[in-house]
Design an enzyme around this catalytic site. Structure first.
Site, PDB file in Angstrom:
ATOM      1  CG  HIS A 122      -1.888   0.988   1.411  1.00  0.00           C
ATOM      2  ND1 HIS A 122      -1.616   2.285   1.798  1.00  0.00           N
ATOM      3  CD2 HIS A 122      -3.228   0.931   1.250  1.00  0.00           C
ATOM      4  CE1 HIS A 122      -2.740   2.969   1.857  1.00  0.00           C
ATOM      5  NE2 HIS A 122      -3.742   2.172   1.531  1.00  0.00           N
ATOM      6  CG  ASP A 199       0.544  -2.368   6.171  1.00  0.00           C
ATOM      7  OD1 ASP A 199      -0.439  -2.532   6.917  1.00  0.00           O
ATOM      8  OD2 ASP A 199       0.510  -1.677   5.134  1.00  0.00           O
ATOM      9  CD  GLN A 202      -6.936  -4.470   3.896  1.00  0.00           C
ATOM     10  OE1 GLN A 202      -7.866  -5.215   4.197  1.00  0.00           O
ATOM     11  NE2 GLN A 202      -7.130  -3.206   3.572  1.00  0.00           N
ATOM     12  CE  LYS A 225      -7.618  -0.180   6.292  1.00  0.00           C
ATOM     13  NZ  LYS A 225      -7.996   0.155   4.938  1.00  0.00           N
ATOM     14  CB  CYS A 363      -3.963   3.109  -1.547  1.00  0.00           C
ATOM     15  SG  CYS A 363      -5.017   4.477  -1.149  1.00  0.00           S
TER      16      CYS A 363
HETATM   17  N1  PMP Z   1      -1.741  -0.681   4.549  1.00  0.00           N
HETATM   18  C1  PMP Z   1      -2.680  -1.442   4.005  1.00  0.00           C
HETATM   19  C2  PMP Z   1      -2.319  -2.824   3.527  1.00  0.00           C
HETATM   20  C3  PMP Z   1      -3.989  -0.975   3.889  1.00  0.00           C
HETATM   21  O1  PMP Z   1      -4.931  -1.729   3.325  1.00  0.00           O
HETATM   22  C4  PMP Z   1      -4.297   0.329   4.367  1.00  0.00           C
HETATM   23  C5  PMP Z   1      -5.696   0.893   4.269  1.00  0.00           C
HETATM   24  N2  PMP Z   1      -6.299   0.774   3.025  1.00  0.00           N
HETATM   25  C6  PMP Z   1      -3.277   1.082   4.942  1.00  0.00           C
HETATM   26  C7  PMP Z   1      -2.014   0.548   5.020  1.00  0.00           C
HETATM   27  C8  PMP Z   1      -3.518   2.458   5.469  1.00  0.00           C
HETATM   28  O2  PMP Z   1      -4.413   2.439   6.542  1.00  0.00           O
HETATM   29  P1  PMP Z   1      -5.029   3.784   7.107  1.00  0.00           P
HETATM   30  O3  PMP Z   1      -5.571   4.526   5.925  1.00  0.00           O
HETATM   31  O4  PMP Z   1      -6.096   3.327   8.047  1.00  0.00           O
HETATM   32  O5  PMP Z   1      -3.934   4.520   7.784  1.00  0.00           O
END
Ligand code: PMP
Length: 406
Positions: A122, A199, A202, A225, A363
């Site tokens: 991401h 990270d 997910q 999440k 993203c």
């Molecule tokens: N890493 C991953 C794998 C994600 O899916 C996301 C959220 N889509 C994020 C980081 C970022 O999370 P947040 O927007 O809640 O900070």
């Protein structure tokens, strides 16, 4: 026994109608829904106890402070961290990673050092490292993935050398759904004396996480999440490492003594929590994790795995379907397209049927580039989704495919 019909009753939003059709919410990778118990808990604190934490001597302040610290302990247990001080509250995964990139980066990264990420990250696990590399004249290296969406572990092995200081990797890819072999990655990195940030954005809601078992150095996730509120997240870091890292943001709460000559900093975890935290968000997150505990993450994981298998089987039958990510170890995310139909059209037409999916770059532009596309559609499941909803979703896709064929 996991009972989806019982679980659904806890989420009032699932009863909503969208354009007069029952909502089929398949955008859980972006954010999950909150159960009533989380909404009630936060409302109760706003209605009856709201008061700033860690500063007061009065009843309300103590009530919120205690609840805030109880939530920290709930998080510690949830990911099996050794110490409560290892749990730092942030705004979310993004802020957790930025905290590490700044603070760990300041103390541990020097010119010529290397940081490894993967091609499936991401943006939140790419850009902070690029910014750090720019500041420190360090070098970012990338582990590629194959067309099934699995990391090339051979390349990873080759990239590991004595210059590598940190490896950043998603436990589960938000586009491909791949469950990466994080334990293997951590062990290999540690053998080369590199640290690892996982990270977990997910993963946290789908896979029981044990940070001590994994032996990761950092683990980041977001409350929203995992059925908790937005604006609150967690950074886990090993105590010995966090102690060596300088504060990132300065302000109230993170200090011990402030003098114009020299300021000293607070103990962990407060050293990394400058300013008024979103304490009612913290309390809501604690309630969300307790809720997941009551249902049982093992049962949730089994149910979701079975539902994902069913969904993959059904979606493969759609004429012209293109699936992105078919790793052997896969979790809860199905990114797809249909030949000749733009993902935005897919998303818009599904929406008219009451079905919520995500479309766009998700993203993760490098993943789009890997497949040579500018956008994808993504259905992502949570524990409250059902086979019936998957059927509605696939019937919707078939209908759209028919319309475009005409
Ligand atoms: N890493 C991953 C794998 C994600 O899916 C996301 C959220 N889509 C994020 C980081 C970022 O999370 P947040 O927007 O809640 O900070």
């Amino acid at each position: 026994m996991f009972d989806v019909s019982q679980v659904r009753k806890d989420f009032p939003i699932l009863e909503e109608k969208i354009y007069d059709k029952p909502l089929v919410y398949l955008d859980n990778g972006a954010t999950t829904q909150r159960p009533l118990t989380v909404i009630d808990k936060m409302t109760e604190y706003y209605l009856r106890y709201n008061s700033n934490v860690h500063r007061g001597v009065h009843y309300l302040s103590n009530k919120c402070t205690d609840a805030n610290e109880e939530a920290r302990e709930i998080v510690r247990k949830f990911i099996n961290a050794a110490f409560t001080e290892e749990i730092i509250f942030t705004r979310g995964t993004t802020e957790s990673i930025n905290l590490v990139a700044h603070s760990f980066g300041e103390a541990f990264i020097n010119e010529g050092d290397e940081i490894i990420v993967t091609e499936m990250e991401h943006h939140a696990n790419i850009v902070p490292w690029q910014m750090l590399c720019d500041r420190k004249k360090a070098v970012l290296k990338v582990v590629p993935f194959n067309d099934k969406g699995e990391l090339d572990m051979e390349v990873f092995g080759k990239l590991l050398n004595e210059r590598v200081k940190l490896v950043g990797v998603a436990y589960v890819s938000n586009v491909l759904g791949t469950v990466n072999p994080v334990k293997q990655i951590i062990d290999a990195a540690h053998a080369r004396r590199a640290y690892v940030l996982v990270d977990g954005a997910q993963a946290i809601q789908h896979i029981p996480v044990d940070v001590q078992g994994l032996d990761c150095d950092f683990f980041a996730f977001s409350g929203h999440k995992i059925y908790g509120p937005t604006g609150i997240g967690v950074l886990y870091g090993k105590k010995s490492l966090l102690e060596q890292m300088p504060p990132w943001q300065g302000g109230g709460e993170m200090i011990k003594e402030v003098r114009f000559e020299k300021t000293t900093y607070n103990e962990l975890p407060f050293k990394f929590e400058a300013g008024t935290p979103d304490f009612i968000g913290v309390i809501g997150l604690g309630e969300a994790l307790e809720y997941v505990n009551r249902i049982g993450l093992d049962g949730i994981a089994r149910y979701e795995h079975e539902l994902l298998g069913y969904a993959m089987e059904q979606i493969r039958r759609i004429p012209g379907i293109i699936l992105y990510g078919e790793a052997a170890e896969k979790s809860s995310v199905i990114s797809f397209g249909i030949e000749g139909i733009h993902p935005f059209d897919l998303g818009t037409l599904l929406d008219k049927m009451g079905i919520a999916v995500r479309t766009g770059q998700l993203c993760a532009e490098p993943v789009m580039q890997h497949y040579g596309v500018t956008a994808m559609a993504r259905a992502s499941i949570a524990m409250y989704n059902t086979r019936e909803e998957i059927d509605v979703f696939c019937a919707g896709l078939k209908k759209i495919e028919q319309i475009f064929k005409m």
